[in-house]
Scaffold this active site. Structure first.
Site, PDB file in Angstrom:
ATOM      1  N   ASN A 283       1.029  -1.000  -0.037  1.00  0.00           N
ATOM      2  CA  ASN A 283      -0.055  -0.047   0.072  1.00  0.00           C
ATOM      3  C   ASN A 283       0.997   1.002  -0.026  1.00  0.00           C
ATOM      4  O   ASN A 283       2.126   1.329   0.527  1.00  0.00           O
ATOM      5  CB  ASN A 283      -0.705   0.206   1.284  1.00  0.00           C
ATOM      6  CG  ASN A 283      -1.997  -0.851   1.103  1.00  0.00           C
ATOM      7  OD1 ASN A 283      -2.126  -1.804   0.434  1.00  0.00           O
ATOM      8  ND2 ASN A 283      -3.026  -0.757   1.949  1.00  0.00           N
ATOM      9  N   ASP A 351      -3.901  -5.521   2.115  1.00  0.00           N
ATOM     10  CA  ASP A 351      -4.970  -6.538   2.596  1.00  0.00           C
ATOM     11  C   ASP A 351      -4.654  -7.978   1.972  1.00  0.00           C
ATOM     12  O   ASP A 351      -5.480  -8.991   2.609  1.00  0.00           O
ATOM     13  CB  ASP A 351      -6.284  -5.817   1.728  1.00  0.00           C
ATOM     14  CG  ASP A 351      -6.727  -4.581   2.191  1.00  0.00           C
ATOM     15  OD1 ASP A 351      -7.036  -4.759   3.605  1.00  0.00           O
ATOM     16  OD2 ASP A 351      -6.982  -3.660   1.751  1.00  0.00           O
ATOM     17  N   ASP A 379      -6.707  -9.038   9.739  1.00  0.00           N
ATOM     18  CA  ASP A 379      -6.906  -7.719  10.044  1.00  0.00           C
ATOM     19  C   ASP A 379      -6.396  -7.557  11.323  1.00  0.00           C
ATOM     20  O   ASP A 379      -6.906  -7.920  12.562  1.00  0.00           O
ATOM     21  CB  ASP A 379      -8.299  -7.529  10.152  1.00  0.00           C
ATOM     22  CG  ASP A 379      -8.568  -6.131  10.315  1.00  0.00           C
ATOM     23  OD1 ASP A 379      -8.072  -5.455  11.030  1.00  0.00           O
ATOM     24  OD2 ASP A 379      -9.726  -5.773   9.530  1.00  0.00           O
ATOM     25  N   LYS A 411     -16.945   1.288   9.075  1.00  0.00           N
ATOM     26  CA  LYS A 411     -15.330   0.568   9.511  1.00  0.00           C
ATOM     27  C   LYS A 411     -15.285   0.693  10.917  1.00  0.00           C
ATOM     28  O   LYS A 411     -14.826  -0.421  11.679  1.00  0.00           O
ATOM     29  CB  LYS A 411     -14.384   1.469   8.631  1.00  0.00           C
ATOM     30  CG  LYS A 411     -12.969   0.571   8.647  1.00  0.00           C
ATOM     31  CD  LYS A 411     -12.044   1.033   7.641  1.00  0.00           C
ATOM     32  CE  LYS A 411     -12.162   0.708   6.306  1.00  0.00           C
ATOM     33  NZ  LYS A 411     -11.353   1.367   5.148  1.00  0.00           N
ATOM     34  N   LYS A 415     -14.699  -3.137  12.907  1.00  0.00           N
ATOM     35  CA  LYS A 415     -13.294  -3.262  13.490  1.00  0.00           C
ATOM     36  C   LYS A 415     -13.504  -3.623  14.743  1.00  0.00           C
ATOM     37  O   LYS A 415     -12.471  -4.076  15.603  1.00  0.00           O
ATOM     38  CB  LYS A 415     -12.156  -2.266  12.890  1.00  0.00           C
ATOM     39  CG  LYS A 415     -12.202  -2.012  11.467  1.00  0.00           C
ATOM     40  CD  LYS A 415     -11.002  -2.674  11.116  1.00  0.00           C
ATOM     41  CE  LYS A 415     -10.458  -2.451   9.426  1.00  0.00           C
ATOM     42  NZ  LYS A 415      -9.434  -2.932   9.312  1.00  0.00           N
TER      43      LYS A 415
HETATM   44  N1  CTP Z   1      -5.909  -2.447   9.369  1.00  0.00           N
HETATM   45  C1  CTP Z   1      -5.028  -3.586  10.103  1.00  0.00           C
HETATM   46  N2  CTP Z   1      -4.828  -4.591   9.201  1.00  0.00           N
HETATM   47  C2  CTP Z   1      -5.347  -4.768   8.082  1.00  0.00           C
HETATM   48  C3  CTP Z   1      -5.908  -3.811   7.296  1.00  0.00           C
HETATM   49  C4  CTP Z   1      -6.133  -2.533   8.108  1.00  0.00           C
HETATM   50  O1  CTP Z   1      -4.875  -3.587  11.063  1.00  0.00           O
HETATM   51  N3  CTP Z   1      -5.245  -6.056   7.600  1.00  0.00           N
HETATM   52  C5  CTP Z   1      -6.004  -1.279  10.009  1.00  0.00           C
HETATM   53  C6  CTP Z   1      -5.091   0.264   9.635  1.00  0.00           C
HETATM   54  O2  CTP Z   1      -4.017   0.129  10.139  1.00  0.00           O
HETATM   55  C7  CTP Z   1      -6.185   1.158   9.910  1.00  0.00           C
HETATM   56  C8  CTP Z   1      -7.726   0.471   9.725  1.00  0.00           C
HETATM   57  O3  CTP Z   1      -7.243  -1.149   9.761  1.00  0.00           O
HETATM   58  O4  CTP Z   1      -6.219   1.305  11.109  1.00  0.00           O
HETATM   59  C9  CTP Z   1      -8.224   0.734   8.375  1.00  0.00           C
HETATM   60  O5  CTP Z   1      -7.561   0.285   7.365  1.00  0.00           O
HETATM   61  P1  CTP Z   1      -8.101   0.558   5.718  1.00  0.00           P
HETATM   62  O6  CTP Z   1      -6.825   0.202   4.753  1.00  0.00           O
HETATM   63  O7  CTP Z   1      -8.745   1.888   5.659  1.00  0.00           O
HETATM   64  O8  CTP Z   1      -9.180  -0.578   5.681  1.00  0.00           O
HETATM   65  P2  CTP Z   1      -9.444  -1.973   5.272  1.00  0.00           P
HETATM   66  O9  CTP Z   1      -9.402  -2.835   6.614  1.00  0.00           O
HETATM   67  O10 CTP Z   1      -8.092  -2.318   4.588  1.00  0.00           O
HETATM   68  O11 CTP Z   1     -10.750  -1.961   4.810  1.00  0.00           O
HETATM   69  P3  CTP Z   1     -10.985  -1.775   3.108  1.00  0.00           P
HETATM   70  O12 CTP Z   1      -9.870  -2.054   2.446  1.00  0.00           O
HETATM   71  O13 CTP Z   1     -12.466  -2.316   2.806  1.00  0.00           O
HETATM   72  O14 CTP Z   1     -11.285  -0.260   3.041  1.00  0.00           O
END
Ligand code: CTP
Length: 475
Positions: A283, A351, A379, A411, A415
């Site tokens: 990312n 992801d 996650d 979200k 979460k």
């Molecule tokens: N996060 C995490 N572990 C993951 C993905 C995300 O800990 N595998 C955490 C990030 O550090 C952030 C929050 O979750 O605090 C949201 O991350 P974001 O990338 O916006 O969301 P996603 O969970 O990836 O959801 P989406 O891709 O559907 O937006």
């Protein structure tokens, strides 16, 4: 106000005359005349004078050129354990840097360290007896190993070899240095130095995780050329940086900040998921926001563990920095760092990871591009929110291109975190928040959704910690 020479004469008189001062500083009469002529004393010699003056209850006030009463509780004592690697010679510079910061340093040397530098050079530099032997009758009579371990404000192992780290992780007590690490109640910091392959080896990393779990702080090695000719992470961090981190850690431990006593875990930067040894998916993330949060937490006196993917941003001083690459490694490092009072997940975690990532470089073939299969990563934020050792305040970030508020509220629920800081991401990467110094965010909790103005990332960090302080105070 006294002039320098009058003050210098006063110091010489307080310390028993010219001969005693020359012996203390290990210099001849011409050096003393030079100090008088130049009106300054070299910092390493000044540190020796400061220590001798402090033992007489006096303090040299450089700004006012005067001697004042010294509060001996202000001098912090470091037990510097030197173990046997080629980087041992840097321990001499490190001792000097620590003393320049007003710290008193006592050396403890392993057998291996004595193959590289002599106890005499450490003793001459620190002005203190150096301890080497667990079974020395004279040492035990003067200062037993338990007293040595207890009568210190910090134990610093630098350089820490792979062998010594393993002994610490196993809790061995087969030499003076390892026994001190078991017996001490003071904070322990280690600055490892070794070959890059050894540093990256899972066995070593597992031992480090065990130590982190027990509260040992790791000053991660630098990346670059190592003594064995290989390039990579493993070179002892620069003595000046180690000394800075040690003095910041001491300030935090022994001075009260509003978050002193709290352990804050922060994730930052991207994770990168290998396709093969030369390619990866990741990312976008500069780590600026996560690192700004970590620096703010340190400033407020918290004990901070920063788990970060690869970024160009240097880790702030005074915290434990755990450097990882993949989401799985980030999750493991976060869980190993628990318990924590609060966690802030600011990392941009990939992801997905590549199933069956190749250990050799994938070659282009006539058949066209390689097809890669992705699998979902854990996650981390959600798993910490539902963990047995859940920190009391769990904070996440969200990056959204569309419907910021609705997506962020969803979200926040999904979460299971307490607060969520949501960024709007411009579809065009050039104008996005990534790499920028400012950030415009929504602050979401179950009670509120506030729009914050466009702020510097350091100010976003400040606001989050103001909230956190109020939250811990029960407001
Ligand atoms: N996060 C995490 N572990 C993951 C993905 C995300 O800990 N595998 C955490 C990030 O550090 C952030 C929050 O979750 O605090 C949201 O991350 P974001 O990338 O916006 O969301 P996603 O969970 O990836 O959801 P989406 O891709 O559907 O937006």
């Amino acid at each position: 106000m006294t002039d320098f020479n009058t003050l210098f004469d006063q110091i010489v008189a307080e310390l028993g005359g010219r001969n005693s001062v020359m012996a203390l500083l290990n210099v001849g009469p011409s050096a003393l005349s030079n100090y008088r002529k130049r009106g300054t004393i070299p910092s390493a010699k000044q540190a020796l004078l400061d220590k001798a003056l402090a033992q007489k209850g006096l303090k040299f006030e450089a700004d006012d050129l005067r001697l004042s009463a010294h509060n001996s509780a202000e001098i912090r004592r470091i037990l510097l354990i030197i173990t046997g690697g080629i980087a041992a010679y840097k321990a001499l510079d490190l001792a000097r840097r620590l003393m320049e910061r007003g710290l008193s340093v006592t050396g403890v040397m392993s057998k291996g360290a004595q193959e590289f530098i002599t106890p005499l050079s450490v003793a001459a530099l620190t002005g203190e007896k150096v301890y080497t032997d667990l079974f020395s009758l004279t040492d035990e009579a003067e200062m037993g190993h338990i007293r040595l371990a207890r009568e210190t404000d910090m134990v610093l192992v630098a350089p820490a070899t792979a062998h010594f780290i393993t002994k610490m992780a196993l809790g061995m007590a087969d030499c003076l240095a390892s026994t001190i690490c078991l017996a001490t109640t003071a904070p322990v910091m280690i600055a490892p130095a070794m070959n890059p392959q050894m540093w990256a080896h899972p066995a070593l990393q597992q031992n480090l995780n065990t130590l982190v779990q027990r509260g040992v702080e790791i000053i991660a090695p630098a990346t670059g050329d190592t003594a064995c000719g290989e390039v990579g992470a493993g070179r002892l961090e620069e003595p000046i940086i180690i000394a800075e981190q040690v003095s910041t850690r001491l300030r935090q431990t022994y001075q009260n900040g509003p978050l002193s006593g709290k352990h804050i875990l922060i994730t930052s930067g991207p994770t990168i998921e290998p396709i093969d040894p030369v390619r990866f998916i990741a990312n976008r993330s500069s780590g600026k926001q996560g690192h700004a949060l970590a620096a703010e937490a340190v400033k407020r006196g918290a004990r901070v563990t920063l788990v970060s993917g690869p970024v160009t941003e240097a880790p702030p001083a005074g915290l434990t920095h755990i450097s990882i690459e993949t989401a799985h490694q980030m999750k493991e490092a976060c869980e190993a760092a628990l318990p924590a009072d609060s966690v802030i997940c600011a990392a941009a975690v990939a992801d997905w990871h590549v199933v069956g990532a190749s250990t050799s470089k994938q070659k282009k073939t006539e058949a066209g591009p390689t097809v890669i299969t992705l699998a979902t990563n854990p996650d981390i934020l959600a798993s910490l929110s539902h963990h047995d050792k859940r920190p009391s305040l769990v904070i996440g970030f969200a990056a959204e291109t569309d419907n910021l508020e609705t997506a962020a509220r969803e979200k926040h629920r999904r979460k299971g975190c307490d607060w969520l800081i949501a960024n709007h991401i411009a579809a065009d990467a050039k104008h996005s928040v990534f790499g920028a110094n400012t950030n415009k965010v929504l602050f979401i909790s179950s009670e509120t959704c506030e729009e914050w103005p466009n702020l510097k990332k350091t100010d976003v960090a400040r606001r989050i910690f103001d909230r956190m302080e109020a939250w811990f105070d029960g407001d």
